[in-house]
Write an enzyme that holds these catalytic residues in place. Structure first.
Site, mmCIF file in Angstrom:
data_model
loop_
_atom_site.group_PDB
_atom_site.id
_atom_site.type_symbol
_atom_site.label_atom_id
_atom_site.label_comp_id
_atom_site.label_asym_id
_atom_site.label_seq_id
_atom_site.Cartn_x
_atom_site.Cartn_y
_atom_site.Cartn_z
ATOM 1 N N GLU A 174 -7.861 -4.483 -8.232
ATOM 2 C CA GLU A 174 -7.416 -3.781 -9.443
ATOM 3 C C GLU A 174 -7.580 -4.606 -10.729
ATOM 4 O O GLU A 174 -6.629 -4.800 -11.483
ATOM 5 C CB GLU A 174 -5.958 -3.325 -9.257
ATOM 6 C CG GLU A 174 -5.810 -2.403 -8.053
ATOM 7 C CD GLU A 174 -4.365 -2.036 -7.733
ATOM 8 O OE1 GLU A 174 -3.458 -2.377 -8.506
ATOM 9 O OE2 GLU A 174 -4.149 -1.409 -6.680
ATOM 10 N N ASN A 215 -11.665 -4.304 -4.716
ATOM 11 C CA ASN A 215 -10.885 -3.132 -4.320
ATOM 12 C C ASN A 215 -10.163 -2.556 -5.534
ATOM 13 O O ASN A 215 -9.555 -3.302 -6.316
ATOM 14 C CB ASN A 215 -9.856 -3.584 -3.262
ATOM 15 C CG ASN A 215 -9.110 -2.440 -2.604
ATOM 16 O OD1 ASN A 215 -9.720 -1.502 -2.115
ATOM 17 N ND2 ASN A 215 -7.795 -2.519 -2.593
ATOM 18 N N HIS A 251 -6.047 6.877 -3.431
ATOM 19 C CA HIS A 251 -4.698 7.455 -3.603
ATOM 20 C C HIS A 251 -4.857 8.750 -4.406
ATOM 21 O O HIS A 251 -4.905 8.740 -5.643
ATOM 22 C CB HIS A 251 -3.785 6.475 -4.344
ATOM 23 C CG HIS A 251 -3.504 5.229 -3.562
ATOM 24 N ND1 HIS A 251 -2.763 5.222 -2.403
ATOM 25 C CD2 HIS A 251 -3.869 3.935 -3.760
ATOM 26 C CE1 HIS A 251 -2.677 3.992 -1.928
ATOM 27 N NE2 HIS A 251 -3.352 3.184 -2.727
ATOM 28 N N GLU A 279 -7.278 2.725 1.128
ATOM 29 C CA GLU A 279 -5.834 3.007 1.026
ATOM 30 C C GLU A 279 -5.597 4.513 0.937
ATOM 31 O O GLU A 279 -4.746 4.977 0.157
ATOM 32 C CB GLU A 279 -5.240 2.306 -0.205
ATOM 33 C CG GLU A 279 -5.506 0.815 -0.237
ATOM 34 C CD GLU A 279 -4.831 0.101 -1.409
ATOM 35 O OE1 GLU A 279 -3.926 0.666 -2.053
ATOM 36 O OE2 GLU A 279 -5.229 -1.052 -1.677
ATOM 37 N N ASP A 281 -4.420 8.078 0.865
ATOM 38 C CA ASP A 281 -3.291 9.007 1.060
ATOM 39 C C ASP A 281 -3.435 10.139 0.051
ATOM 40 O O ASP A 281 -4.081 9.980 -0.986
ATOM 41 C CB ASP A 281 -1.911 8.320 1.003
ATOM 42 C CG ASP A 281 -1.640 7.519 -0.254
ATOM 43 O OD1 ASP A 281 -2.316 7.738 -1.283
ATOM 44 O OD2 ASP A 281 -0.729 6.666 -0.218
HETATM 45 O O1 G3I Z 1 10.562 -6.696 1.150
HETATM 46 C C1 G3I Z 1 11.391 -6.594 0.001
HETATM 47 C C2 G3I Z 1 12.829 -6.607 0.380
HETATM 48 O O2 G3I Z 1 13.140 -7.854 0.933
HETATM 49 C C3 G3I Z 1 13.662 -6.341 -0.864
HETATM 50 O O3 G3I Z 1 15.008 -6.266 -0.519
HETATM 51 C C4 G3I Z 1 13.258 -5.036 -1.518
HETATM 52 C C5 G3I Z 1 14.016 -4.752 -2.792
HETATM 53 O O4 G3I Z 1 13.252 -4.017 -3.703
HETATM 54 O O5 G3I Z 1 11.887 -5.118 -1.832
HETATM 55 C C6 G3I Z 1 11.042 -5.303 -0.718
HETATM 56 O O6 G3I Z 1 9.737 -5.407 -1.174
HETATM 57 C C7 G3I Z 1 9.112 -4.199 -1.551
HETATM 58 C C8 G3I Z 1 7.832 -4.095 -0.760
HETATM 59 O O7 G3I Z 1 7.070 -2.993 -1.209
HETATM 60 C C9 G3I Z 1 8.072 -3.942 0.729
HETATM 61 O O8 G3I Z 1 8.692 -2.743 0.998
HETATM 62 C C10 G3I Z 1 8.822 -4.224 -3.034
HETATM 63 O O9 G3I Z 1 10.028 -4.132 -3.756
HETATM 64 C C11 G3I Z 1 7.922 -3.076 -3.412
HETATM 65 O O10 G3I Z 1 7.515 -3.236 -4.764
HETATM 66 C C12 G3I Z 1 6.689 -3.092 -2.547
HETATM 67 O O11 G3I Z 1 5.871 -1.998 -2.895
HETATM 68 C C13 G3I Z 1 4.524 -2.120 -2.501
HETATM 69 C C14 G3I Z 1 3.628 -1.966 -3.711
HETATM 70 O O12 G3I Z 1 2.270 -2.072 -3.300
HETATM 71 C C15 G3I Z 1 3.949 -3.028 -4.761
HETATM 72 O O13 G3I Z 1 2.899 -3.418 -5.505
HETATM 73 C C16 G3I Z 1 4.211 -1.020 -1.495
HETATM 74 O O14 G3I Z 1 4.943 -1.258 -0.301
HETATM 75 C C17 G3I Z 1 2.717 -1.022 -1.181
HETATM 76 O O15 G3I Z 1 2.396 0.124 -0.437
HETATM 77 C C18 G3I Z 1 1.907 -0.997 -2.469
HETATM 78 O O16 G3I Z 1 0.538 -1.112 -2.109
HETATM 79 C C19 G3I Z 1 -0.401 -1.047 -3.175
HETATM 80 C C20 G3I Z 1 -1.591 -1.885 -2.760
HETATM 81 O O17 G3I Z 1 -1.172 -3.181 -2.410
HETATM 82 C C21 G3I Z 1 -2.653 -1.913 -3.854
HETATM 83 N N1 G3I Z 1 -3.027 -0.580 -4.247
HETATM 84 C C22 G3I Z 1 -1.921 0.321 -4.612
HETATM 85 C C23 G3I Z 1 -0.906 0.381 -3.489
HETATM 86 C C24 G3I Z 1 0.202 1.368 -3.813
HETATM 87 O O18 G3I Z 1 0.941 0.921 -4.917
#
Ligand code: G3I
Length: 359
Positions: A174, A215, A251, A279, A281
């Site tokens: 990105e 990516n 996405h 990715e 969905d």
């Molecule tokens: O694991 C922590 C946990 O310990 C904590 O208590 C909690 C509190 O907010 O956060 C948890 O982490 C979260 C993590 O996902 C795991 O669930 C983060 O807050 C949350 O921001 C994170 O979101 C991820 C997101 O990227 C952040 O950038 C999504 O799971 C993930 O699906 C998403 O993936 C991205 C790709 O990497 C790049 N392309 C877009 C895609 C969708 O946004």
């Protein structure tokens, strides 16, 4: 049989996985047989895909942050239906290097062990991104020279750790805005465009064989952002920067698959690149209607069908196993139902559409 990848060995592995063979991992104790199979009477989706020379992947973490996870069911379905795995968060900077010079590989290693035990390929995600960078890095004050060293240290340590074990790395994620301009962020703000080239060169120096990808999202169809990605990659190639593929994230909103997807894949493939849908969905307003679920099924089928029509496109990964583990509802209020299985792991029309397409 196509020559899209070495299918023969994969079929053997897929058969083992389908039969529950392949052994267990060292940390994950879940065997390969799901206790609640999605469809015990049907051939796993991954087997059908592999027969067509396609890897079908899913995103997953070692300990997904979604509440109420039934990990036995989750891992069972993951290994039964999918032949590739992308860590959803476990290989991001903040997870792998939470303190300077302290690399934590336990969770990512467990995922790789699980994948190997189940004959699944792994896409590494992601080495250099503007998000999910450890706080010690973003809150520090660094010169350009120090930033170059920090980038090299991270890429070199991580790629070396996984050398020989991964199919591909999303080296840079990105880097572009939707209008095609360079996206600001930690690395760009300190190094300018140079950070992209450095990341690819360091990754190649650390693993001579892993496929190196750029990516991004909103580059699936032809438009200003994918035009910019095209020019950027052509420029990298001209200057001898090692890059093997482009990841089109995918996405989408239901009904929103760009009609120029095939034309776009054509031009990237013409650069000699592999193309992965990384990715995928397809979200919709919730609660979902039958009509939208059918439209979603048609959309999934068209994306996979388009990929199948290109030798360069040999992998499609969906961004989660079931609607229970999707990032969508917490990011887009009122939207969801984006994946192949519903939140109870029942097959949706989209799953059946891919099954029918691939068989
Ligand atoms: O694991 C922590 C946990 O310990 C904590 O208590 C909690 C509190 O907010 O956060 C948890 O982490 C979260 C993590 O996902 C795991 O669930 C983060 O807050 C949350 O921001 C994170 O979101 C991820 C997101 O990227 C952040 O950038 C999504 O799971 C993930 O699906 C998403 O993936 C991205 C790709 O990497 C790049 N392309 C877009 C895609 C969708 O946004």
């Amino acid at each position: 049989m196509t020559a899209r990848f070495r299918v023969a060995s994969l079929l053997v592995g897929a058969a083992l996985a389908a039969c529950g063979g392949g052994g267990g991992g060292d940390v994950i104790t879940q065997p390969n047989i799901p206790t609640t199979p999605v469809s015990p009477d049907t051939i796993p989706l991954r087997t059908l895909a592999e027969r067509r020379g396609l890897h079908l992947g899913a995103a997953a973490d070692q300990r997904p942050g979604y509440s109420g996870m039934d990990m036995t069911r989750f891992r069972g379905v993951l290994s039964r239906e999918f032949s590739a795995l992308t860590p959803e968060n476990d290989m991001k900077h903040e997870r792998l290097q939470p303190s300077r010079g302290v690399f934590r590989y336990e969770n990512a290693d467990s995922l790789v062990t699980f994948a190997v035990a189940n004959n699944m390929r792994v896409r590494g995600h992601t080495l250099v991104w503007h998000r999910q960078i450890a706080g010690w890095l973003t809150s520090g004050s660094w010169t350009a020279a120090e930033t170059r060293t920090l980038l090299q240290d991270h890429v070199t340590n991580v790629v070396t750790h996984f050398r020989g074990k991964l199919l591909a790395w999303d080296v840079v994620n990105e880097a572009l805005n939707d209008d095609g301009s360079m996206r600001p962020g930690f690395w760009y703000d300190r190094l300018g465009r140079e950070y992209i080239e450095l990341a690819f060169r360091h990754a190649r120096a650390a693993d001579p064989d892993v496929l190196l990808f750029y990516n991004d999202y909103n580059i699936e169809g032809i438009g200003p952002k994918s035009d910019s990605a095209y020019v950027m990659i052509r420029d990298l190639q001209t200057r001898g920067v090692p890059i093997n593929g482009i990841g089109l994230q995918g996405h989408f909103q239901v009904g929103g698959v760009p009609s120029s997807l095939a034309a776009n894949i054509t031009r990237f493939a013409a650069l000699g690149l592999k193309v992965h849908i990384t990715e995928l969905d397809i979200r919709m307003p919730t609660p979902a209607t039958a009509a939208q679920l059918q439209q979603q099924a048609d959309n999934y089928r068209s994306v996979v069908e388009t990929c199948l029509s290109f030798p360069a496109c040999d992998l499609v990964t969906v961004w989660g196993v079931s609607d229970h583990e999707s990032w969508v509802p917490s990011t887009f209020a009122g939207w969801g139902a984006a994946l192949l299985l519903d939140a109870q792991y029942a097959k949706k029309p989209a799953f059946t559409a891919l099954y029918n397409l691939l068989k």
